[in-house]
Enzyme design. Sequence first.
Site, PDB file in Angstrom:
ATOM      1  CD  GLU A 294      -6.009   0.713   2.378  1.00 52.58           C
ATOM      2  OE1 GLU A 294      -5.796  -0.201   2.752  1.00 52.58           O
ATOM      3  OE2 GLU A 294      -6.748   0.954   1.207  1.00 52.58           O
TER       4      GLU A 294
ATOM      5  CB  SER B  36      -9.623  -1.548   4.081  1.00 54.93           C
ATOM      6  OG  SER B  36     -10.091  -2.817   3.321  1.00 54.93           O
TER       7      SER B  36
ATOM      8  NE  ARG C  86      -3.916  -2.055   0.002  1.00 51.07           N
ATOM      9  CZ  ARG C  86      -3.429  -3.255  -0.647  1.00 51.07           C
ATOM     10  NH1 ARG C  86      -2.317  -3.330  -1.168  1.00 51.07           N
ATOM     11  NH2 ARG C  86      -4.352  -4.055  -0.508  1.00 51.07           N
TER      12      ARG C  86
HETATM   13  C1  LIG Z   1     -15.487  -0.060  -1.784  1.00 50.97           C
HETATM   14  C2  LIG Z   1     -14.221   0.155  -1.757  1.00 50.97           C
HETATM   15  C3  LIG Z   1     -13.327  -0.776  -2.180  1.00 50.97           C
HETATM   16  C4  LIG Z   1     -11.826  -0.572  -2.275  1.00 50.97           C
HETATM   17  N1  LIG Z   1     -11.194  -1.678  -2.143  1.00 50.97           N
HETATM   18  C5  LIG Z   1      -9.854  -1.629  -2.228  1.00 50.97           C
HETATM   19  C6  LIG Z   1      -9.065  -2.790  -2.581  1.00 50.97           C
HETATM   20  O1  LIG Z   1      -9.301  -3.834  -2.573  1.00 50.97           O
HETATM   21  N2  LIG Z   1      -7.481  -2.634  -2.688  1.00 50.97           N
HETATM   22  C7  LIG Z   1      -6.971  -1.270  -2.515  1.00 50.97           C
HETATM   23  O2  LIG Z   1      -5.741  -1.148  -2.609  1.00 50.97           O
HETATM   24  N3  LIG Z   1      -7.846  -0.116  -2.573  1.00 50.97           N
HETATM   25  C8  LIG Z   1      -9.119  -0.223  -2.387  1.00 50.97           C
HETATM   26  N4  LIG Z   1      -9.947   0.459  -2.025  1.00 50.97           N
HETATM   27  C9  LIG Z   1      -9.327   2.152  -2.031  1.00 50.97           C
HETATM   28  C10 LIG Z   1      -9.178   2.902  -3.417  1.00 50.97           C
HETATM   29  O3  LIG Z   1     -10.218   2.432  -4.474  1.00 50.97           O
HETATM   30  C11 LIG Z   1      -7.865   2.683  -4.258  1.00 50.97           C
HETATM   31  O4  LIG Z   1      -6.890   3.095  -3.430  1.00 50.97           O
HETATM   32  C12 LIG Z   1      -7.945   3.667  -5.661  1.00 50.97           C
HETATM   33  O5  LIG Z   1      -6.862   3.438  -6.255  1.00 50.97           O
HETATM   34  C13 LIG Z   1      -7.784   5.007  -5.292  1.00 50.97           C
HETATM   35  O6  LIG Z   1      -7.978   5.701  -6.606  1.00 50.97           O
HETATM   36  P1  LIG Z   1      -8.850   7.037  -6.840  1.00 50.97           P
HETATM   37  O7  LIG Z   1      -8.683   7.444  -8.307  1.00 50.97           O
HETATM   38  O8  LIG Z   1     -10.111   6.991  -6.423  1.00 50.97           O
HETATM   39  O9  LIG Z   1      -8.011   7.976  -5.964  1.00 50.97           O
HETATM   40  P2  LIG Z   1      -8.548   9.192  -5.035  1.00 50.97           P
HETATM   41  O10 LIG Z   1      -9.200   8.837  -3.794  1.00 50.97           O
HETATM   42  O11 LIG Z   1      -9.133  10.500  -5.713  1.00 50.97           O
HETATM   43  O12 LIG Z   1      -6.784   9.700  -4.319  1.00 50.97           O
HETATM   44  C14 LIG Z   1      -6.293   8.858  -3.554  1.00 50.97           C
HETATM   45  C15 LIG Z   1      -4.957   9.453  -3.425  1.00 50.97           C
HETATM   46  O13 LIG Z   1      -4.171   9.471  -4.724  1.00 50.97           O
HETATM   47  C16 LIG Z   1      -3.778  10.680  -5.311  1.00 50.97           C
HETATM   48  N5  LIG Z   1      -4.097  10.683  -6.758  1.00 50.97           N
HETATM   49  C17 LIG Z   1      -5.348  10.158  -7.421  1.00 50.97           C
HETATM   50  N6  LIG Z   1      -5.191  10.337  -8.630  1.00 50.97           N
HETATM   51  C18 LIG Z   1      -3.753  10.889  -9.069  1.00 50.97           C
HETATM   52  C19 LIG Z   1      -3.233  11.213 -10.134  1.00 50.97           C
HETATM   53  N7  LIG Z   1      -3.453  11.103 -11.291  1.00 50.97           N
HETATM   54  N8  LIG Z   1      -1.808  11.786  -9.653  1.00 50.97           N
HETATM   55  C20 LIG Z   1      -1.424  11.879  -8.587  1.00 50.97           C
HETATM   56  N9  LIG Z   1      -1.984  11.532  -7.685  1.00 50.97           N
HETATM   57  C21 LIG Z   1      -3.084  10.783  -7.617  1.00 50.97           C
HETATM   58  C22 LIG Z   1      -4.743  11.830  -4.491  1.00 50.97           C
HETATM   59  O14 LIG Z   1      -3.957  12.741  -4.437  1.00 50.97           O
HETATM   60  C23 LIG Z   1      -4.715  10.953  -3.303  1.00 50.97           C
HETATM   61  O15 LIG Z   1      -3.495  11.353  -2.436  1.00 50.97           O
HETATM   62  C24 LIG Z   1     -11.351   0.691  -2.035  1.00 50.97           C
HETATM   63  C25 LIG Z   1     -12.131   1.738  -1.921  1.00 50.97           C
HETATM   64  C26 LIG Z   1     -13.572   1.630  -1.813  1.00 50.97           C
HETATM   65  C27 LIG Z   1     -14.311   2.834  -1.674  1.00 50.97           C
END
Ligand SMILES: Cc1cc2nc3c(=O)[nH]c(=O)nc-3n(C[C@H](O)[C@H](O)[C@H](O)COP(=O)(O)OP(=O)(O)OC[C@H]3O[C@@H](n4cnc5c(N)ncnc54)[C@H](O)[C@@H]3O)c2cc1C
Length: 351
Positions: free
Chosen positions: A345, A244, A167
């Site tokens: 997380e 999580s 992570r």
């Molecule tokens: C129901 C649910 C289930 C999930 N299951 C998992 C799982 O099984 N495994 C897991 O690892 N995660 C899981 N997650 C967490 C999440 O989905 C992941 O971490 C996902 O990759 C976050 O991506 P995002 O685009 O939504 O990022 P955001 O939530 O928008 O941002 C998260 C972080 O990434 C940065 N970021 C986003 N995009 C960029 C970019 N283009 N450039 C630079 N920085 C950026 C943001 O600044 C922030 O710091 C889950 C979340 C939910 C709600």
Amino acid sequence: MHLLENIPLAPLTTLKVGGSAKYFVEVSGIADLQEAIRFARSRDLPLFTLGGGSNLVVADAGWPGLVLKIAVQGIEQHSGHDEDGKVIFDVGAGESWDKFVSHAVMARCAGVECLSGIPGSVGGTPVQNVGAYGQEVSETIVSVQVLDLKDGQVRALCREACGFGYRTSIFNTSERGRFIVLRVTYALTPGGSPRIAYADLKRHFEGRETPPDLAETREAVRHIRALKGMLIIPGDADCQSAGSFFKNPVLSAGQHDDLKQRAVARGLTLPSYPALETRKKVSAAWLVERSGFNKGFGFGRVGISTKHALAIINRGQATAADVIALKEHIQQRVEEIWGIRLEPEPVMVGF
Ligand SMILES: Cc1cc2nc3c(=O)[nH]c(=O)nc-3n(C[C@H](O)[C@H](O)[C@H](O)COP(=O)(O)OP(=O)(O)OC[C@H]3O[C@@H](n4cnc5c(N)ncnc54)[C@H](O)[C@@H]3O)c2cc1C
């Protein structure tokens, strides 16, 4: 560049809490991005990069600067194979991650099928080295194209330069805030078999005579995730979460022994999960549940998912302060009972 002001951020996240961004802009290309950065710098505004909002807790006060919503599109499949026989995909950071997984599975390319159903954007995946059901994106990422805010240059960081761990990557640790991810390049195995390594998945396919293919594995993962509230299904209150909420703690041998003894003193046996033990991790969900927080636990407008002990959910009209109060309550109880401080997380924005 289409600059907006006072944009509520809660609807742009899966947890749906928090205030507004003072300024907000959606960028789909490098020119817009550079213009937005110039604007923020000229006014000394802090920048926040937003993907799909699925790993965030936004403060009730919102974000005092500019939120850059990354909307770079495109899934490009290179023709032919690389020297290792892999198929290369260049994917825009703004694409939906699950859409890309579906695309890869349909193209019969293995390597990301166990990551089906994870919400968020492609650009978010390298940030915390997204992982589930026995796969992590660090296994298939070849390089990440970034804009470096230090010198304004666009460059490609190879996998090693991303410093992936459990992570973690340089993007959420040593170089946090420095890079904006524009595109991610993945190398997948054409005609490869799905990875059926995780207990839940093995159980799902138990008794079958023929091994499952990639599409069946994708469907199985999505099915298992839905049962755990880990698939975003509109109307399901259990998925109004950030996934999580706590990482599985990684312990030293001494801490692990201490934990075992505390369990024995309570007449409990620490569960054994081979996938976790190889990395000296323990299940955060087990610790949370054995500290008095069962699935369905209510704490005013927030609570714990009825399907998964690790997901803090917004039960309706919650504030970020409600979420933080429950997070702290859980951390405190777990620490009192088990001597372990759980680490959240999701990314805290504007606190
Ligand atoms: C129901 C649910 C289930 C999930 N299951 C998992 C799982 O099984 N495994 C897991 O690892 N995660 C899981 N997650 C967490 C999440 O989905 C992941 O971490 C996902 O990759 C976050 O991506 P995002 O685009 O939504 O990022 P955001 O939530 O928008 O941002 C998260 C972080 O990434 C940065 N970021 C986003 N995009 C960029 C970019 N283009 N450039 C630079 N920085 C950026 C943001 O600044 C922030 O710091 C889950 C979340 C939910 C709600």
